[in-house]
Write an enzyme that holds these catalytic residues in place. Sequence first.
Site, PDB file in Angstrom:
ATOM      1  N   CYS A 113      41.300  33.637  41.204  1.00  0.00           N
ATOM      2  CA  CYS A 113      40.915  32.442  42.005  1.00  0.00           C
ATOM      3  C   CYS A 113      41.087  31.141  41.011  1.00  0.00           C
ATOM      4  O   CYS A 113      42.277  30.817  40.777  1.00  0.00           O
ATOM      5  CB  CYS A 113      39.545  32.415  42.567  1.00  0.00           C
ATOM      6  N   HIS A 216      39.973  37.357  45.170  1.00  0.00           N
ATOM      7  CA  HIS A 216      39.147  38.177  44.363  1.00  0.00           C
ATOM      8  C   HIS A 216      39.034  39.520  44.478  1.00  0.00           C
ATOM      9  O   HIS A 216      38.279  40.234  45.403  1.00  0.00           O
ATOM     10  CB  HIS A 216      37.577  37.644  44.899  1.00  0.00           C
ATOM     11  N   GLU A 218      37.668  41.757  42.830  1.00  0.00           N
ATOM     12  CA  GLU A 218      36.510  42.490  42.327  1.00  0.00           C
ATOM     13  C   GLU A 218      35.670  43.010  43.609  1.00  0.00           C
ATOM     14  O   GLU A 218      34.848  43.545  43.370  1.00  0.00           O
ATOM     15  CB  GLU A 218      35.796  41.579  41.444  1.00  0.00           C
TER      16      GLU A 218
END
Length: 238
Positions: A113, A216, A218
């Site tokens: 990001c 993102h 994650e």
Amino acid sequence: MTKRPVIGIPLDSENGGGYSALPWYALRQNYCEAVVKAGGTPILLPHHADRAEQYLSMIDGLLIAGGAFDVDPTLFGATERHGTVTLKEGRTAFELAICKGAHARGMPILGICGGQQLLAVILGSTLIQHIPDEVETALAHEQPNPRTEPGHEVVVTEGTLLHRVTGQAQFPVNSAHHQAVKAVPAGLVVNAVAPDGVIEGVEDPAHPFCLGVQWHPEYSISPADDAILAAFVKACSA
């Protein structure tokens, strides 16, 4: 015992309020959990630019996370700052130092990001300062639904590191940004684009593993996200 690569992640920072009235560091847990799941050992880095080289000697790879702030427009040659731009000068100064150092060493880098935007600027790119003002018929890149859900899809550039890592030509991602890469210099490659044409990822093919994505991974929205983290940690093991 198997040696697990050490992944440095610069912390976010706030001047005070909420957790403490005094300045404090923080990081969402899922950054660390994603690194552990991928086989790495995360360590969190406070913002001391003069310690960047020492930090780099302690880690095998660098992950630059996102955050609710923006890259200083002066860093990519802009003479005006959009009214929506928020700066964290101390964090940016540290991330500039450690990211430049990691790139010079050929150390694996993953920018997420805002981390992707910083990486792109370091490598010579410019940024869109506020997508709604510069992109006609833009998607909601600050998606209204939870970040744990997809916001839109990205189309992956064939032959790129991102394409090799994910094995996918298109996949869903979440979206939490109001800025994006605007233009890249010769030598830097755009590896993913949103349906509205906004650049969603960049990479440096001259570097062993230098990858930036606007979303993102994650959050593990799709198998492609897990593949990105796994490939990054594997590169850090080399």
